[in-house]
Design a protein around this motif. Structure first.
Motif: not given
Length: 180
Positions: A66-73, A79-82, A120-124, A134-135
């Motif tokens: 779900e994160l992979w296709v999510a909008e930036e916000a 990411v913050n929750r994880l 999460a750190m990578a997605i940051v 790029r995702l």
């Protein structure tokens, strides 16, 4: 190179984890499947080797998909929750075969926490670099695998799970030949 080496490795691991459920196929059916996945990805640290651990990784896989296709916000919120749930505390570490890089959990943390924190750190980095485009999801109509485009010209469209690119190129060739 688009991102730091450890970020690229973590992003590729996320792709590989998400794609263990691509196209309706389950490649994490057993604890042994998880063992093989973790060995291939180079994950170390504590393990429980039980069904609960496997289920936690499958849940994480869904969250990351779900994160992979999510909008930036929305991605930033996830990411913050994880990171919050894993009680992440970023630190520089050095261990074989890696030079200095970031870890945000201890080797003793539960596997799902370690994996979610690395992701999460990578997605940051992806979010901060404004590189969410790029995702991707594979461009093949019959494939739902995810794609990480690290190409310079942003041209990667197909996954690495099968022959999607080859099938698309053959179909395009045949379509061109049929017209001429």
């Amino acid at each position: 190179m688009v991102f730091a080496p450890d970020t690229e490795v973590a992003l590729r691991s996320v792709v590989n984890l998400i794609n263990t459920a691509a196209n309706g196929q389950e490649h994490l059916a057993t604890v042994e499947d998880l063992d093989g996945f973790l060995a291939a990805e180079g994950f170390t640290g504590s393990r429980t080797w039980d069904q609960a651990e496997l289920e936690s990784i499958r849940r994480l896989r869904g969250e990351l998909a779900e994160l992979w296709v999510a909008e930036e916000a929305a991605a930033a919120e996830t990411v913050n929750r994880l990171l919050r749930e894993a009680r992440a505390l970023p630190q520089l570490v050095k261990h074989h075969p890696w030079d200095w890089h970031l870890h945000a959990t201890t080797p003793e943390a539960p596997l799902a926490d370690r994996m979610s924190t690395e992701a999460a750190m990578a997605i940051v980095d992806v979010i901060r670099s404004k590189e969410m485009d790029r995702l991707l999801v594979c461009a093949a109509e019959d494939c739902d695998a995810v794609v990480l485009d690290l190409s310079r010209n942003r041209s990667k469209r197909y996954c690495d799970t099968g022959n999607c690119a080859n099938r698309a190129h053959v179909a395009a060739y045949r379509a061109r030949k049929a017209v001429s």
